[in-house]
Design an enzyme around this catalytic site. Sequence first.
Site, PDB file in Angstrom:
ATOM      1  CG  LEU A   1      10.103 -16.714  -3.791  1.00 36.88           C
ATOM      2  CD1 LEU A   1       9.848 -16.783  -2.297  1.00 36.88           C
ATOM      3  CD2 LEU A   1      10.505 -15.284  -4.189  1.00 36.88           C
TER       4      LEU A   1
ATOM      5  CG  ASP B   1      -2.070   0.952   1.107  1.00 36.98           C
ATOM      6  OD1 ASP B   1      -2.333   1.427  -0.016  1.00 36.98           O
ATOM      7  OD2 ASP B   1      -2.717   1.245   2.125  1.00 36.98           O
TER       8      ASP B   1
ATOM      9  CG  HIS C   1      -0.004   2.079  -9.310  1.00 35.58           C
ATOM     10  ND1 HIS C   1      -0.218   1.667  -8.002  1.00 35.58           N
ATOM     11  CD2 HIS C   1      -1.113   2.765  -9.670  1.00 35.58           C
ATOM     12  CE1 HIS C   1      -1.408   2.106  -7.609  1.00 35.58           C
ATOM     13  NE2 HIS C   1      -1.975   2.780  -8.594  1.00 35.58           N
TER      14      HIS C   1
HETATM   15  C1  FPP Z   1      -1.904   0.143  -3.366  1.00 36.21           C
HETATM   16  O1  FPP Z   1      -1.448   1.469  -3.398  1.00 36.21           O
HETATM   17  C2  FPP Z   1      -1.317  -0.609  -4.448  1.00 36.21           C
HETATM   18  C3  FPP Z   1      -2.023  -1.191  -5.458  1.00 36.21           C
HETATM   19  C4  FPP Z   1      -3.485  -1.128  -5.552  1.00 36.21           C
HETATM   20  C5  FPP Z   1      -1.345  -1.871  -6.545  1.00 36.21           C
HETATM   21  C6  FPP Z   1      -0.048  -2.529  -6.222  1.00 36.21           C
HETATM   22  C7  FPP Z   1       0.526  -3.017  -7.462  1.00 36.21           C
HETATM   23  C8  FPP Z   1       1.827  -2.925  -7.810  1.00 36.21           C
HETATM   24  C9  FPP Z   1       2.904  -2.391  -6.951  1.00 36.21           C
HETATM   25  C10 FPP Z   1       2.229  -3.486  -9.116  1.00 36.21           C
HETATM   26  C11 FPP Z   1       2.302  -4.966  -8.946  1.00 36.21           C
HETATM   27  C12 FPP Z   1       2.985  -5.564 -10.036  1.00 36.21           C
HETATM   28  C13 FPP Z   1       3.397  -6.845 -10.030  1.00 36.21           C
HETATM   29  C14 FPP Z   1       4.103  -7.351 -11.223  1.00 36.21           C
HETATM   30  C15 FPP Z   1       3.186  -7.741  -8.861  1.00 36.21           C
HETATM   31  P1  FPP Z   1      -2.543   2.629  -3.440  1.00 36.21           P
HETATM   32  O2  FPP Z   1      -2.716   3.049  -4.847  1.00 36.21           O
HETATM   33  O3  FPP Z   1      -3.769   2.166  -2.740  1.00 36.21           O
HETATM   34  O4  FPP Z   1      -1.808   3.720  -2.638  1.00 36.21           O
HETATM   35  P2  FPP Z   1      -2.513   4.846  -1.733  1.00 36.21           P
HETATM   36  O5  FPP Z   1      -3.098   4.138  -0.545  1.00 36.21           O
HETATM   37  O6  FPP Z   1      -1.366   5.714  -1.372  1.00 36.21           O
HETATM   38  O7  FPP Z   1      -3.529   5.529  -2.602  1.00 36.21           O
END
Ligand code: FPP
Length: 253
Positions: free
Chosen positions: A136, A25, A42
């Site tokens: 892994l 997050d 992201h």
């Molecule tokens: C939450 O941050 C994160 C997500 C909803 C997406 C996480 C995905 C990635 C890091 C990419 C994953 C890729 C692979 C290949 C596994 P948020 O947007 O909710 O952050 P905020 O709480 O600050 O708004």
Amino acid sequence: MDELQKKIDSLDRNRIPVHVAMIMDGNGRWAQKKGFARSEGHAEGISTVHRVTKLSSDLGVKYLTLYAFSTENWNRPPEEVATLMYLIGWAIERELPELLRNNVRIHLLGDIDRIPQEARERLFYAREATAHCTGLQLNMCLSYSSRWEITEAARVLARKAAAGEIDPESISEEVFASSLTTAGIPDPDLLIRTGGEERISNYLLWQIAYSELYFTPVLWPDFSDAEYVDAIIDYQNRERRYGKTSEQVRNNE
Ligand code: FPP
């Protein structure tokens, strides 16, 4: 010797968590703080995925489960959903050679049929290409939510019972667990959530019954190797009692 190496050397190698689950997050806030679009967060978050995968593999963690996209995330603005799907497909394709080099096996959890075709095909390709890997196991939760998973499992078991294939009395915790998407995967030992919120957000509700929970305010793109090792050190300092007393645990009863 650098600070990170010192921390790694201080770990008890016999008590590395077998299964680490993560809620990644804080990407959006990381980007907004810097005046960037949320999608930049992201994209930066993918570098953290790369690092935690490598470090997990190096430390001998056997399963790493990442909450990459929840069922509820479908409700985000369509442009953000599209960007995330694009990034997931792009990242898995880009990372594949490195995953193979590190003997990492990709496993997918969630309602994968809902993932747009292009990203889905790249994910399936990576899963197939890494199927022989024995290091892994990287579980990617996509269009995943725990209530979705539990409801699906209940439906499958109810159908079997209605068809007379199983006796309802035979549905034990083990039978139920083996109907979940995580069948065959040991429960997480450690669940890490970055980004400062202290909640579970519909993630692995059945599987984390006895997991150790670790919350950090660090935003996912800033989650460093040193912070990951700190979380494991914290985990190693906890006593896992599974409902027993401290004394029973110490006496190995
Ligand atoms: C939450 O941050 C994160 C997500 C909803 C997406 C996480 C995905 C990635 C890091 C990419 C994953 C890729 C692979 C290949 C596994 P948020 O947007 O909710 O952050 P905020 O709480 O600050 O708004």
